[in-house]
Structures are given as C-alpha cells and as structure tokens.
Design a protein around this motif. Structure first.
Motif, PDB file in Angstrom:
ATOM      1  N   HIS A 101       0.834  -1.207   0.000  1.00  0.00           N
ATOM      2  CA  HIS A 101       0.000   0.000   0.000  1.00  0.00           C
ATOM      3  C   HIS A 101       0.871   1.261   0.000  1.00  0.00           C
ATOM      4  CE1 HIS A 101      -3.367   2.650   0.867  1.00  0.00           C
ATOM      5  NE2 HIS A 101      -2.633   3.176   1.829  1.00  0.00           N
ATOM      6  N   VAL A 102       1.903   1.266   0.815  1.00  0.00           N
ATOM      7  CA  VAL A 102       2.797   2.422   0.881  1.00  0.00           C
ATOM      8  C   VAL A 102       3.490   2.627  -0.465  1.00  0.00           C
ATOM      9  CG1 VAL A 102       4.874   3.365   1.973  1.00  0.00           C
ATOM     10  CG2 VAL A 102       3.129   2.234   3.371  1.00  0.00           C
ATOM     11  N   ARG A 103       3.988   1.554  -1.049  1.00  0.00           N
ATOM     12  CA  ARG A 103       4.649   1.666  -2.358  1.00  0.00           C
ATOM     13  C   ARG A 103       3.688   2.226  -3.410  1.00  0.00           C
ATOM     14  NH1 ARG A 103       7.419  -4.009  -1.514  1.00  0.00           N
ATOM     15  NH2 ARG A 103       9.401  -3.327  -0.641  1.00  0.00           N
ATOM     16  N   THR A 104       2.453   1.744  -3.392  1.00  0.00           N
ATOM     17  CA  THR A 104       1.465   2.236  -4.348  1.00  0.00           C
ATOM     18  C   THR A 104       1.191   3.722  -4.132  1.00  0.00           C
ATOM     19  OG1 THR A 104       0.453   0.060  -4.543  1.00  0.00           O
ATOM     20  CG2 THR A 104      -0.909   1.951  -5.177  1.00  0.00           C
ATOM     21  N   ALA A 105       1.043   4.117  -2.886  1.00  0.00           N
ATOM     22  CA  ALA A 105       0.757   5.522  -2.567  1.00  0.00           C
ATOM     23  C   ALA A 105       1.905   6.441  -2.979  1.00  0.00           C
ATOM     24  CB  ALA A 105       0.463   5.670  -1.083  1.00  0.00           C
TER      25      ALA A 105
END
Length: 148
Positions: free
Chosen positions: A15-19
């Motif tokens: 999720h962090v990488r996507t954000a």
C-alpha cells in the motif's frame, strides 16, 4: 486506568509503495527485524540507485540515539521505524536544517495520518502527551561541498 492500544498490525508495504509510486520516495525496502535502519541506510548514501529509498522495519534491536551511549531499541509493534535517504544531494552547508525539516515532516505526517498533534523538542525529539514517540537522527556522507 491504562490507555488501551490497538493490536500490532504490520505495515502494509504494498500500500505504501502504491501511494508513493509517483514520488521521489517510491523505493520502500522492508525488513521484519533490523539492528538499525540508519546503519542499513549508511552504506547506501551517495548511491544513485538508493536516492529517495526508505528502509522500514517492524523491530529494531541496535538503534542508537544522538548522544553516545543512547540506544533506540524498539520491539515489534512499538514504533514506526524507518530511515529515508534524501532523493537528491544538497550543499553541505545546509545540513544543519535537515533535522528540523524532518521533524516538521514527521509531525505533519502523523497529524494527517491519525490527527495526533506531536510536540517537537528541538533538535530531534517528538512527544505525544509528554511521552517521547520519535527520535530523529540524521546521518550524511559529505564529499567536498556536497552532502549525500
């Protein structure tokens, strides 16, 4: 009455990488346990493939504080442990400002993520309700007039 805390939930790295995928900070490198995220990042300083990388861990066993002999040990689930490498170099003469900007960014991020107001105690401590919740330790590699 003691304050209740939520059970530990591991960081959702995907999720962090996507954000962050469209930012200079999209390179998130996760490990469950580390001695120190700062020690993990130090050999990466000045490497172009590591510019903007963030090293994240759930547990830290051998972190150090700003003062000699001070440790920053954090068992699993007791803190957000990370080190971010700046995405670009800067003049070495400007290094003094980095811990201040980092503290402001951490406080702002915490505010936006969970509406908790941190008190900053310069140069590097963040407090929530009179308890230290974050310590900021900046390291750099200086080559001439340039800092990495």
């Amino acid at each position: 009455m003691p304050e209740e805390t939520a059970p530990f939930r591991a960081l959702d790295v995907a999720h962090v990488r996507t954000a962050l995928r469209e930012s200079l900070f999209a390179d998130v490198r996760y490990q469950s346990v580390t001695g120190s995220t700062n020690e993990d990042a130090t050999p990466l300083l000045a490497r172009s493939d590591a510019a903007g990388a963030t090293i994240v861990a759930d547990e830290q066993t051998a972190g150090r504080g700003r003062k000699p002999g001070r440790g920053w040990i954090a068992p699993r689930g007791t803190g957000l442990l990370f080190t971010t490498i700046l995405p670009t170099t800067l003049p070495a003469a400007d290094l003094w400002a980095v811990p201040f900007w980092v503290a402001l960014c951490v406080a702002d991020g915490i505010w936006h993520a969970c509406a908790a107001h941190l008190d900053l105690r310069w140069p590097n401590d963040c407090f929530l309700r009179e308890r230290k919740v974050a310590g900021i330790l900046c390291v750099s590699r200086v080559t001439g007039a340039v800092a990495h």
